[in-house]
Write a protein that holds these residues in place. Structure first.
Motif, PDB file in Angstrom:
ATOM      1  N   GLU A 148       0.850  -1.194   0.000  1.00 16.51           N
ATOM      2  CA  GLU A 148       0.000   0.000   0.000  1.00 16.51           C
ATOM      3  C   GLU A 148       0.887   1.246   0.000  1.00 16.51           C
ATOM      4  O   GLU A 148       1.858   1.338   0.756  1.00 16.51           O
ATOM      5  N   CYS A 158       0.403   4.406   0.913  1.00 13.44           N
ATOM      6  CA  CYS A 158       0.442   5.225   2.133  1.00 13.44           C
ATOM      7  C   CYS A 158       1.548   4.763   3.074  1.00 13.44           C
ATOM      8  O   CYS A 158       2.165   5.569   3.768  1.00 13.44           O
ATOM      9  N   TYR A 188      -3.098   2.657  -5.407  1.00 13.16           N
ATOM     10  CA  TYR A 188      -3.419   2.353  -4.013  1.00 13.16           C
ATOM     11  C   TYR A 188      -2.421   1.277  -3.574  1.00 13.16           C
ATOM     12  O   TYR A 188      -1.474   1.541  -2.852  1.00 13.16           O
ATOM     13  N   CYS A 218      -7.166   6.542   0.320  1.00 14.65           N
ATOM     14  CA  CYS A 218      -6.138   7.100   1.189  1.00 14.65           C
ATOM     15  C   CYS A 218      -4.860   7.428   0.422  1.00 14.65           C
ATOM     16  O   CYS A 218      -4.252   8.485   0.613  1.00 14.65           O
ATOM     17  N   CYS A 219      -4.463   6.506  -0.481  1.00 18.57           N
ATOM     18  CA  CYS A 219      -3.191   6.678  -1.185  1.00 18.57           C
ATOM     19  C   CYS A 219      -3.260   7.800  -2.217  1.00 18.57           C
ATOM     20  O   CYS A 219      -2.239   8.380  -2.576  1.00 18.57           O
TER      21      CYS A 219
HETATM   22 ZN   LIG Z   1      -3.364   4.243   1.406  1.00 19.28          ZN
END
Ligand SMILES: [Zn+2]
Length: 810
Positions: free
Chosen positions: A336, A338, A387, A408-409
């Motif tokens: 991921e 993030c 992502y 989120c990413c």
């Molecule tokens: Zn993320």
């Protein structure tokens, strides 16, 4: 402590400014336990590189986004009218995470403004802050507690406190709070600090009411970096309430084992944990409590050593797995993005804490190029973002979009791509400059009154050049990556002692305008095995991971790679192997790929690889079948028996492809009669073109014979220079040997020169296809003369063996 007015004036002037990780003379509280400091983004101008290409796409997106759409759910949440079209994806009006992207947007706008000085970014961020302040001011009207600011109702906080199902409300609030702090620090927006302070007071109010047990239970739900942003706010304002609130988010279940150095990360959601650890390190910087530092150091060692893929990312299906499970955790939902955004942030803070540990920036480089840079879609003008980065064989990158993703990413991607200037250079608060990354850029070091310009095409070529403008006495510490065995350093063109890989090369002097530092970084072809299966490997050149290109071929198993077939092409960092093209993974988009391979054992070369007596035939007298081919060449009287005659215009001998492939140690020994001594002619030249080769010339432009080997063109050559040219008009025995990093050049049975930093060998060149006697990879003159008794070995001949050939005439 200056007034806010002087503090902001300093921050916009680009000097030593109150950035959280800068030496913060101007901030309320200096950081404890740091010995390196960042330069502000305003002090670093990025020059053209893959990073500016990524940054440009993200900047376009930031200017494209409609503020009213990004504020729609915030307004509705406090009863303000909004006719904007609702966003989709994770920002839809019914998604519990709504509002997080607006926080990321604030950070990205602030960073883009600091990086470019384009006021359009600041204006857009200021407008967001104005409306967020309006929303916060209506908290009571909307039935919320004072200071509450969110795109979802405060009842979500009731739910997380009472352990009812809810996504991650504090995660989202952290993004907004961090965005506000960035707007204050990087864009000088005072209102942002006011709004943030109000939110912080609200967080304190909510958590003061809970018991320790209630708070710790609540921390099982992802909460981003609440402890980080509140600690940062404490450092900026000096208000101890913010530190106390930050410490409410110290998650004992995670911190306790880490403080003891125990890896208990298995089955924990990965990106939930990393921001907590960044927060712990900031709490160390704020308090000096070493337990916080140990938690961070241990976590970093555990994650990078036992949970990290070759591209620098971690997690499968967003979760940490048992230690060292890598090959057994290759899927479509690995790595991921993030997580790497946060690991880079943590790594950077650890560097500030202990800049003597060069492995921090080695990891930073690895993850920056192979994960962060690799995860933005270059065909999107808005910098759409991965992502996950799939690491299963046959995986393919997929990307976000303008308004219907907001994963989120996508948010952390906006941030990553607006701060590429933040980790290239650091200083020690005094007269030492750190150069950490090889990214073309100009640093304005206002405290010393100098600028440092870095020119490089890294990673296409393993070299960089620093040019100083201005004068003064200071120390430059340039990172010599652990992968750069054989690195060479020059100051104003003069070679310095060979720098040690995995350290910083230190150059202390009084500098004058125009002074230069040149660093050559040999980028060897290597493979990184998975921790849990040594036959599953990723291919790397220097730090750059190569991805195999498989088009639409959705593989069902790891592709097999025979390293002996890896062959460099004319394109930098591009190879082929068994019909598959490999190129830097950060450039692989729009097709299926494999990062990991099932690597087959390579047949070891025989010690005596080939022997060409050239007694009227080009056969290999060792019996290994490595028959040579004469091209426009015939036979003449030799040193013993006959020899190959070369006409100087188009005649040469071609040896089989990959003849020394895989060899680390080697020897080439032969007799040559040079009838006409011509600069840059070749005795031999094995390679795949001008980028990747090794050769022996009777006379270089320096006037003497030279052996050179390179994987990065002429600029990356490692050389053994003889004291004189090879003689003309007489049979001469020459031999080149290498064992370990020691290369020796012999002429007529005696050593004439050596290089003990010869880190490249034939194995570094891959499967060379142009293995020539008498011909260059370049458009150099052909050899005029004759060759006899050519011997190739996969070991270093001893001095007595070489002299024996000379004495015997064979
Ligand atoms: Zn993320």
């Amino acid at each position: 402590m200056p007034t806010r007015r002087t503090l902001l004036a300093t921050s916009l002037a680009g000097g030593i400014v109150p950035f959280l990780d800068v030496s913060v003379a101007a901030a309320a509280r200096p950081d404890t336990g740091v010995s390196a400091y960042a330069f502000p983004l305003t002090a670093v101008q990025l020059l053209t590189s893959p990073f500016t290409a990524n940054a440009g796409r993200t900047q376009s997106y930031l200017l494209f986004l409609d503020n009213d759409r990004m504020l729609h759910t915030f307004r509705l949440n406090v009863g303000l009218a909004s006719s904007a079209t609702p966003c989709g994806g994770w920002e839809s009006p019914t998604t519990e995470l709504r509002g997080h992207s607006t926080g990321h947007l604030l950070s990205a706008l602030a960073q883009a403004y600091a990086s470019t000085a384009n006021t359009a970014f600041k204006t857009k961020g200021d407008q967001l802050v104005t409306v967020l302040a309006q929303c916060q001011a209506r908290a009571a009207t909307a039935g919320y507690n004072t200071g509450y600011l969110s795109a979802f109702p405060e009842s979500f906080i009731d739910r997380v406190e009472t352990r009812q199902s809810v996504w991650a409300p504090y995660y989202t609030l952290h993004k907004i709070m961090a965005g506000l702090l960035d707007m204050y620090l990087l864009a000088g927006n005072a209102q942002a600090l006011t709004v943030l302070t109000g939110m912080a007071a609200w967080v304190k109010f909510r958590n003061d009411r809970l018991t320790l047990t209630q708070r710790q239970n609540m921390l099982d739900t992802e909460f981003g970096g609440m402890n980080e942003v509140l600690t940062n706010l404490y450092q900026v304002t000096g208000d101890a309430n913010h530190l106390a609130t930050a410490q409410y988010f110290d998650h004992a279940e995670i911190f306790d084992p880490l403080a003891a150095g125990v890896d208990s990360l298995n089955n924990y959601h990965a990106n939930t944990q990393i921001p907590k650890i960044i927060g712990a390190l900031r709490e160390y910087h704020a308090t000096g409590t070493t337990r916080y530092r140990d938690i961070a150091v241990n976590f970093w060692d555990i994650v990078t050593g036992h949970h990290t893929y070759a591209i620098g990312g971690n997690s499968n299906g967003e979760y940490f797995k048992a230690p060292d499970r890598i090959a057994s955790e290759l899927s479509d939902t690995t790595a991921e993005c993030c997580n790497t955004y946060n690991m880079l942030k943590l790594t950077r803070q650890l560097f500030l804490t202990n800049p003597a540990r060069a492995d921090y920036m080695d990891f930073y480089e690895k993850a920056l190029y192979n994960h962060t840079l690799a995860s933005q879609d270059p065909s999107s003008t808005h910098g759409f973002q991965c992502y996950y980065v799939p690491l299963r064989a046959g995986g393919i990158k997929t990307y976000s979009n303008d308004y219907n993703s907001f994963v989120c990413c996508h948010g952390t991607g906006m941030e990553s791509n607006t701060k590429y200037g933040d980790t290239i250079y650091f200083h020690d608060g005094g007269s030492t400059l750190y150069v950490n990354l090889f990214i073309p850029s100009v640093l304005t070091w206002s405290a010393r009154g100098v600028t440092i310009r870095q020119d490089t095409t890294f990673p296409d070529a393993g070299a960089t050049k620093l040019t100083v403008t201005g004068a003064g006495t200071f120390t430059v510490k340039v990172r010599v990556p652990a992968w750069a065995t054989g690195a060479q350093l020059k100051v104003n063109g003069t070679a310095q002692a060979a720098p040690q890989p995995g350290t910083y090369a230190t150059i202390a002097r009084t500098w004058a305008s125009g002074d230069t530092v040149e660093l050559t970084l040999p980028m060897a072809l290597t493979r990184e095995p998975a921790n849990d299966n040594s036959t599953v490997q990723a291919v790397k050149v220097g730090p750059i991971v190569l991805g195999g290109l498989f088009g639409t071929n959705n593989l069902t198993a790891l592709p097999v790679l025979d390293p002996a077939t890896l062959t460099a092409t004319a394109t930098p960092l591009q190879y082929t192997a068994s019909g598959v093209t490999l190129q830097p993974f950060y450039k692989v988009h729009g097709q299926r790929y494999s990062v990991y391979w099932s690597v087959t054992a390579t047949q070891p070369l025989p010690a005596f690889v080939a022997y060409y007596p050239f007694d009227g035939a080009a056969t290999d007298a060792t019996g290994n079948g490595k028959t040579a081919t004469l091209v426009n060449a015939g036979y003449t009287t030799g040193r013993s028996g006959s020899a190959v005659s070369l006409n100087g215009s188009n005649g040469y001998v071609s040896l089989p492809a990959g003849i020394l492939n895989g060899a680390s140690a080697f020897s080439i020994a032969l007799w040559v009669r040079i009838d006409s001594l011509v600069t840059w002619a070749r005795v031999f030249d094995f390679g795949t073109g001008t980028g990747v080769n090794m050769f022996l010339t009777p006379r270089s432009s320096g006037g003497t014979a030279r052996f050179a080997i390179t994987t990065g063109g002429s600029g990356g050559e490692q050389r053994i220079d003889a004291p004189a040219a090879l003689p003309a008009g007489a049979w001469t025995h020459v031999a080149v040997t290498r064992s370990g990093n020691l290369g020796i050049l012999y002429v007529n049975g005696a050593e004439v020169a050596r290089n003990s930093a010869l880190t490249l060998g034939p194995g570094s060149l891959g499967n060379t296809t142009q293995n020539w006697l008498g011909r260059s990879q370049y458009a150099d003159p052909y050899l005029t003369g004759a060759l006899d008794s050519v011997r190739l070995y996969s070991r270093a001949l001893s001095a007595s063996e070489v002299s024996g050939f000379f004495t015997s005439g064979t």
